[in-house]
Design an enzyme around this catalytic site. Structure first.
Site, PDB file in Angstrom:
ATOM      1  CD  GLU A   1       3.900   8.965   1.894  1.00 47.77           C
ATOM      2  OE1 GLU A   1       4.351   7.844   2.214  1.00 47.77           O
ATOM      3  OE2 GLU A   1       2.747   9.340   2.186  1.00 47.77           O
TER       4      GLU A   1
ATOM      5  CD  GLU B   1      -1.674   2.310   1.534  1.00 45.82           C
ATOM      6  OE1 GLU B   1      -1.137   3.067   0.665  1.00 45.82           O
ATOM      7  OE2 GLU B   1      -1.882   2.670   2.693  1.00 45.82           O
TER       8      GLU B   1
HETATM    9  N1  GJV Z   1      11.114  -0.105   2.854  1.00 44.81           N
HETATM   10  C1  GJV Z   1      10.435  -0.568   3.922  1.00 44.81           C
HETATM   11  N2  GJV Z   1       9.339   0.031   4.426  1.00 44.81           N
HETATM   12  C2  GJV Z   1       8.902   1.131   3.810  1.00 44.81           C
HETATM   13  C3  GJV Z   1       9.563   1.696   2.680  1.00 44.81           C
HETATM   14  C4  GJV Z   1      10.715   1.028   2.210  1.00 44.81           C
HETATM   15  N3  GJV Z   1      11.403   1.479   1.181  1.00 44.81           N
HETATM   16  N4  GJV Z   1       8.912   2.816   2.300  1.00 44.81           N
HETATM   17  C5  GJV Z   1       7.875   2.953   3.144  1.00 44.81           C
HETATM   18  N5  GJV Z   1       7.863   1.957   4.066  1.00 44.81           N
HETATM   19  N6  GJV Z   1       0.710   4.561   1.396  1.00 44.81           N
HETATM   20  N7  GJV Z   1       1.978   6.461   1.275  1.00 44.81           N
HETATM   21  C6  GJV Z   1       6.883   1.750   5.142  1.00 44.81           C
HETATM   22  C7  GJV Z   1       6.699   2.938   6.074  1.00 44.81           C
HETATM   23  O1  GJV Z   1       7.597   2.902   7.160  1.00 44.81           O
HETATM   24  C8  GJV Z   1       5.268   2.759   6.527  1.00 44.81           C
HETATM   25  O2  GJV Z   1       5.121   1.899   7.611  1.00 44.81           O
HETATM   26  C9  GJV Z   1       4.600   2.173   5.304  1.00 44.81           C
HETATM   27  O3  GJV Z   1       5.624   1.601   4.517  1.00 44.81           O
HETATM   28  C10 GJV Z   1       3.950   3.298   4.523  1.00 44.81           C
HETATM   29  C11 GJV Z   1       2.688   2.839   3.945  1.00 44.81           C
HETATM   30  C12 GJV Z   1       1.699   3.971   3.762  1.00 44.81           C
HETATM   31  N8  GJV Z   1       2.202   5.048   2.983  1.00 44.81           N
HETATM   32  C13 GJV Z   1       1.612   5.354   1.843  1.00 44.81           C
END
Ligand code: GJV
Length: 417
Positions: free
Chosen positions: A210, A201
């Protein structure tokens, strides 16, 4: 146009020299165009996003994020500005280490139920499959997989410190045989094997903000088996010309007569301050739409490449259905999850005004000034999403349009996010 600057003193000590990081084509008459490498003199910083600068004797507003201090200062700063800073990872993952955002996402029923529906409707095909849940947060999607289907393994990857709690939640819910929580950036973690399904997601405001999608694409290229499935499988950004009476009244008409006084000289400032950036968390009533919506860009999660994200262009053509005041454009996104079975039903998560509300709500881009439009008019133009060359989680969205009616008018708008 720039008369208010005429009485400025020569040799102003506060003027600073900046270098342009990339090209910028100003989209309104008070913005400066410049090319990568141009040296600009910054005279004033009226907001953190828009500065008043000069190039070849011409002055205008410039987006601050496109500029860096001149060479000497830059070199010094480079030592302190690593790639991580450009991704603002400390701040980004820091915010996902607390509950606030996870609560917001989990409490969003439309979002969370859509992912559950994908898993339930594919439960038979998920049997014995290997799944990667990228950015699992509190692990909800992985837990759905483990409880509602029988995958052989689920790798739940999470970079923030929430991962420690996710591990506990997996255990607490008896899923530790299937779900393995890996703490780290998806770009860096090592999985024991490739996966059949990559679920995530990743959608931000205006779909891309983002730029978590970059992590998903890199993980796809590294960990998805040949013929594996991406969830979501495609994504679209939708736009509609709309009225925004109350927002316009609150931020612009307000200055006309506060307490019986004429504050209209502040309207130009108000326009710069409130209308050059998109308004997130806007809720558009279906009745505020002046035309039918139009998909302006569609991303295929199988073929999309990281380099494609630098600049994405789309087009639109709208037919005005009812007369009204055109205040701006509202955007939202939709994602689709294809079935693992050929011919199986696709699941959709739509964040538009005709669907169940989500935590993303919609995004409003205000015009510089409202325009009256009439049924039968048409509004056509282009949208350009330009990723910020320095702040990698950000982008600038530029809309150009023209209105075709008996009385012709054109205008344009730009937004930094
Ligand atoms: N690697 C691991 N976790 C991630 C990464 C990454 N590159 N990028 C984001 N997250 N829908 N806009 C994790 C972040 O810490 C958070 O828990 C989740 O993904 C974001 C999901 C919702 N954001 C979005």
């Amino acid at each position: 146009m720039q008369t208010e600057k005429e009485n400025e003193k020569e040799g102003d000590a506060s003027v600073e020299e900046y270098v342009a990081l990339s090209n910028f084509t100003g989209s309104s008459s008070d913005q400066l165009c410049f090319s990568s490498g141009d040296r600009l003199l910054v005279h004033a910083k009226p907001s953190s996003e828009w500065w008043w600068a000069e190039l070849h004797g011409v002055r205008g507003y410039v987006p601050a994020s496109y500029l860096r201090q001149d060479a000497a200062a830059e070199e010094e700063e480079d030592e302190h500005t690593s790639l991580e800073d450009q991704w603002q990872d400390e701040e980004y993952f820091g915010s996902y280490g607390t509950l606030r955002l996870h609560l917001e996402m989990l409490a969003d029923k439309s979002r969370t139920e859509a992912y559950r529906k994908v898993i339930v409707s594919n439960s038979a095909s998920l049997r014995s499959k290997v799944v990667m849940d990228l950015g699992c947060g509190t692990g909800i999607i992985s837990l759905f997989c483990a409880q509602l289907a029988q995958p052989s393994e689920v790798y739940a990857v999470e970079a923030s410190s929430m991962a420690e709690y996710t591990r506990q939640l997996v255990k607490q819910n008896g899923c530790e045989q299937v779900v393995t929580v890996l703490q780290g950036r998806a770009e860096e973690v090592e999985l024991p094997k490739q996966v059949d399904v990559l679920v995530s997601e990743w959608m931000g405001n205006c779909l891309l903000f983002e730029f978590m999608v970059e992590s998903v694409l890199l993980a796809r290229d590294r960990w998805l088996k040949e013929g594996g499935v991406m969830w979501p499988s495609s994504a679209a950004l939708t736009l509609v010309p709309c009225q925004a009476n109350s927002y316009y009244a609150e931020k612009m008409a307000f200055w006309e007569q506060p307490y019986g006084l004429d504050f209209t000289p502040l309207q130009r400032l108000a326009q710069q301050e409130f209308f050059t950036k998109p308004k997130f968390s806007h809720v558009i009533e279906p009745d505020d739409c002046l035309t039918a919506p139009c998909d302006v860009l569609c991303l295929d999660m199988y073929t999309l490449q990281v380099k494609d994200l630098e600049e994405i262009k789309g087009q639109f053509h709208f037919c005005v259905e009812k007369s009204g005041v055109f205040h701006g454009f509202t955007s939202w996104f939709t994602v689709h999850f294809e079935s693992l079975e050929t011919g199986g039903a696709t699941v959709e998560l739509n964040t538009g005004p005709n669907s169940q509300p989500t935590h993303w709500k919609q995004t409003l881009f205000m015009l510089d000034r409202p325009v009256s439009v009439y049924a039968g008019d048409s509004i056509s133009g282009t949208i350009l999403l330009r990723r910020n060359p320095f702040w990698r989680r950000h982008m600038t969205i530029t809309l150009h349009w023209s209105i075709n009616s008996n009385k012709k008018e054109t205008d344009n708008c730009q937004a930094n996010i």
